[in-house]
Design a protein around this motif. Structure first.
Motif, short mmCIF file in Angstrom:
data_model
loop_
_atom_site.label_atom_id
_atom_site.label_comp_id
_atom_site.label_asym_id
_atom_site.label_seq_id
_atom_site.Cartn_x
_atom_site.Cartn_y
_atom_site.Cartn_z
N ILE A 166 0.85 -1.19 0.00
CA ILE A 166 0.00 0.00 0.00
C ILE A 166 0.88 1.24 0.00
CG2 ILE A 166 -1.76 1.27 1.31
CD1 ILE A 166 -2.49 -1.59 2.50
N GLU A 167 0.77 2.03 -1.05
CA GLU A 167 1.51 3.29 -1.10
C GLU A 167 0.69 4.35 -0.41
OE1 GLU A 167 2.85 4.43 -4.99
OE2 GLU A 167 3.89 2.51 -5.25
N ALA A 168 1.33 5.04 0.53
CA ALA A 168 0.60 6.03 1.32
C ALA A 168 1.43 7.30 1.46
CB ALA A 168 0.27 5.47 2.69
N ASP A 169 0.74 8.41 1.48
CA ASP A 169 1.38 9.71 1.63
C ASP A 169 1.11 10.18 3.06
OD1 ASP A 169 2.59 12.06 1.20
OD2 ASP A 169 1.08 12.90 -0.16
N VAL A 170 1.97 9.80 3.98
CA VAL A 170 1.72 10.08 5.39
C VAL A 170 3.06 10.13 6.13
CG1 VAL A 170 1.44 7.63 5.98
CG2 VAL A 170 0.31 9.36 7.38
N GLY A 171 3.15 10.96 7.17
CA GLY A 171 4.39 11.08 7.94
C GLY A 171 4.61 9.87 8.83
N ASN A 172 3.76 9.72 9.81
CA ASN A 172 3.85 8.55 10.71
C ASN A 172 2.81 7.52 10.28
OD1 ASN A 172 3.80 6.68 12.73
ND2 ASN A 172 3.60 8.14 14.40
N PRO A 173 3.24 6.38 9.79
CA PRO A 173 2.29 5.44 9.19
C PRO A 173 1.49 4.61 10.18
CG PRO A 173 4.48 4.51 9.12
CD PRO A 173 4.62 5.88 9.72
N TRP A 174 1.90 4.52 11.43
CA TRP A 174 1.36 3.47 12.29
C TRP A 174 -0.11 3.67 12.65
CZ3 TRP A 174 3.81 -0.74 11.82
CH2 TRP A 174 5.17 -0.70 11.52
N ARG A 175 -0.54 4.92 12.73
CA ARG A 175 -1.97 5.16 12.98
C ARG A 175 -2.79 4.68 11.78
NH1 ARG A 175 -5.08 8.38 16.31
NH2 ARG A 175 -6.89 9.35 15.31
N LEU A 176 -2.29 4.99 10.58
CA LEU A 176 -2.95 4.52 9.36
C LEU A 176 -2.96 2.99 9.29
CD1 LEU A 176 -4.15 5.25 6.54
CD2 LEU A 176 -1.81 5.28 5.67
N ILE B 194 7.51 -1.45 6.85
CA ILE B 194 7.46 -0.22 6.07
C ILE B 194 8.60 -0.24 5.04
CG2 ILE B 194 7.49 2.31 6.15
CD1 ILE B 194 5.10 1.01 7.60
N ASP B 195 8.22 0.03 3.82
CA ASP B 195 9.15 0.10 2.67
C ASP B 195 9.79 -1.25 2.35
OD1 ASP B 195 8.59 2.73 2.06
OD2 ASP B 195 10.07 3.48 3.47
N GLU B 196 10.64 -1.75 3.23
CA GLU B 196 11.31 -3.02 2.97
C GLU B 196 10.35 -4.18 3.21
OE1 GLU B 196 14.64 -3.74 2.00
OE2 GLU B 196 14.51 -1.63 1.44
N LEU B 197 10.43 -5.18 2.35
CA LEU B 197 9.65 -6.40 2.58
C LEU B 197 10.60 -7.43 3.19
CD1 LEU B 197 6.97 -7.89 2.20
CD2 LEU B 197 7.78 -8.57 -0.05
N ASP B 198 10.55 -7.55 4.50
CA ASP B 198 11.51 -8.42 5.19
C ASP B 198 10.93 -9.82 5.30
OD1 ASP B 198 13.43 -6.37 5.80
OD2 ASP B 198 11.89 -5.57 7.14
N LEU B 199 11.68 -10.78 4.82
CA LEU B 199 11.20 -12.17 4.84
C LEU B 199 12.17 -13.06 5.59
CD1 LEU B 199 10.19 -12.17 1.09
CD2 LEU B 199 8.59 -12.33 2.98
N ASP B 200 11.61 -14.09 6.19
CA ASP B 200 12.45 -15.02 6.96
C ASP B 200 13.32 -15.87 6.03
OD1 ASP B 200 10.97 -14.04 9.01
OD2 ASP B 200 9.65 -15.78 9.15
N ASP B 201 14.32 -16.49 6.62
CA ASP B 201 15.10 -17.49 5.89
C ASP B 201 14.38 -18.83 5.93
OD1 ASP B 201 17.21 -15.90 5.10
OD2 ASP B 201 18.20 -16.08 7.05
N GLY B 202 14.90 -19.78 5.20
CA GLY B 202 14.39 -21.15 5.31
C GLY B 202 13.48 -21.56 4.18
#
Lengths: 165, 261
Positions: free
Chosen positions: A44-54, A74-82
């Motif tokens: 989801i692309e969002a135009d917001v300063g602090n994203p967590w409320r959104l 946020i921004d990075e898509l962090d995925l587990d190993d394995g």
């Protein structure tokens, strides 16, 4: 900024089980595939300063807590190993992504939401020295219909950081 | 003349399809997907009926397309035996590469998108009556063998994924040039208007059914087995008893087998 919302079932995922069974019993991947799991990904692309409320509003709308769990980054898509993560999405118009955006913007009034993309991440637990090559083969032979879907092999990273619901 | 109506887990139109087969003068039986696939060779023709095989998991038709019975079905089709896929059966034939017939997956039956006046008015599952125009010459395919070119037939649809799309450049024109487009959605006067509700699912060029180059494999989204008696057609109770338009698909299959012998 990009909000990545990953959602998975906390009840048994029959679709992932069917994909695993088909690979093992019908397509010759016995001894190669240890497990198959699936996540739904909203980018989801969002135009917001602090994203967590959104993020809280978005999660409440798109996640059914009775059967699903989620993870936000946020921004990075962090995925587990394995596992080898294979992202599958439509390259034709995605009506469900459009509907999701309309729900967020028009019904909830979240005007900071600018764009919604939806895909599945297939988590392939592969026993092979050529894990990515096997994942490519599985994607082409089963996970996608090239006339409407596209796929991308994502690189797994260290453990995800973010908000776990 | 024996027809196998192939049943996968989740198929739900096998019984009415069998009624249609028998009503058209053929013998038939329901062939479960897990029977020894070699037994399939004993039949003269095959129908893959509608439903939701494997609950449409992953995407409609793809899991069933990997079953061993489908490999045998391909071999029987290569011998020239007729195969008709209806609705989910069409999706299975596309995912198995039997349609349009190159052996590759050249098409997708994507989610329905209903467009009217340039706007998307609806998406997803839809059921209702449609009018089909027979696009080809008589005898072109096993399921349209007895139909005249331009014939109009009323049949119902009931699906969420019937929007025929392709990423292969030139394929749609090639199908039209080779008379592989068998049915198009049209209005009651036979015009293929490319918007909802005539084009019920957004299918490219209103395509509702296609065959392979040889004509012995036909796939169609509408349900002919739900229109084999005139009383099944709308409006209810206003038609004299008699055959419905869907019966021609099954009678065509019978005639195709008779002349192929």
């Amino acid at each position: 900024m990009r909000i990545n919302l990953r959602i998975w079932l906390k009840i048994p995922d029959a679709e992932a089980a069917t994909v695993k069974n088909t690979l093992v019993r019908r397509m010759g991947f016995e001894g190669v595939i240890d497990d198959v799991r699936r996540e739904r990904l909203y980018s989801i692309e969002a135009d917001v300063g602090n994203p967590w409320r959104l993020v809280k509003h978005i999660v409440r709308e798109l996640v059914n807590e009775n059967k699903e769990e989620c993870l936000v980054s946020i921004d990075e898509l962090d995925l587990d190993d394995g596992y080898v993560p294979v992202k599958v999405g439509l390259h034709i118009e995605d009506g469900e992504a459009i509907s999701a955006k309309n729900r967020l913007v028009r019904r909830l009034g979240l005007s900071a939401v600018k764009r919604v993309e939806r895909s599945n991440i297939w988590k392939l637990y592969i026993r092979s020295d050529e894990r990515e090559a096997v994942a490519e083969e599985i994607a082409r032979k089963l996970l996608i219909n090239p006339n409407k879907d596209s796929y991308e092999i994502l690189r797994a990273r260290a453990r995800a950081v973010g908000m776990r619901q | 003349m024996r027809i196998a109506v192939i049943q996968f887990p989740g198929t739900n139109c096998e019984h009415e399809t069998l009624v249609a087969v028998r009503d058209a003068g053929m013998d038939g039986e329901i062939f479960r997907w897990n029977r020894p696939e070699q037994e399939l060779s004993e039949f003269d023709g095959y129908i893959v009926p509608g439903g939701f095989s494997y609950q449409d998991r992953l995407r409609a038709g793809v899991i069933a397309s990997k079953e061993p019975v489908m490999a045998t079905l391909k071999e029987e089709a290569a011998e020239g035996k007729p195969v008709i896929g209806i609705c989910n059966g069409f999706q299975i034939l596309v995912e198995s590469g039997m349609l349009p017939g190159s052996g590759e997956i050249d098409l997708a039956l994507a989610q329905n998108v209903m467009v009217k006046g340039g706007r998307i008015v609806r998406r997803g599952y839809y059921c209702g009556w449609t009018t089909l125009r027979h696009e080809s010459l008589p005898r072109r395919s096993c399921g349209s063998f007895l139909l005249d070119g331009g014939a109009l037939l009323q049949m119902p649809i009931a699906h969420a994924e019937g929007n025929l799309v392709t990423a292969k450049e030139g394929l749609i024109q090639e199908l039209a040039d080779e008379d592989q487009v068998i049915f198009r959605y049209c209005n009651s006067s036979g015009t293929a208007v490319d918007e909802f509700p005539v084009n019920v699912n957004g299918s490219t060029e209103n395509i509702a059914g296609i065959c392979n180059p040889e004509g012995n494999v036909l796939g169609m989204m509408p349900h002919p087995e739900r229109a084999i008696f005139s009383w099944q057609l709308p409006p209810p109770g206003r038609r004299p008893p008699g055959p419905g338009p869907g019966r021609m698909v099954f009678e065509s299959m019978r005639r195709f087998i008779e002349v192929s012998r």
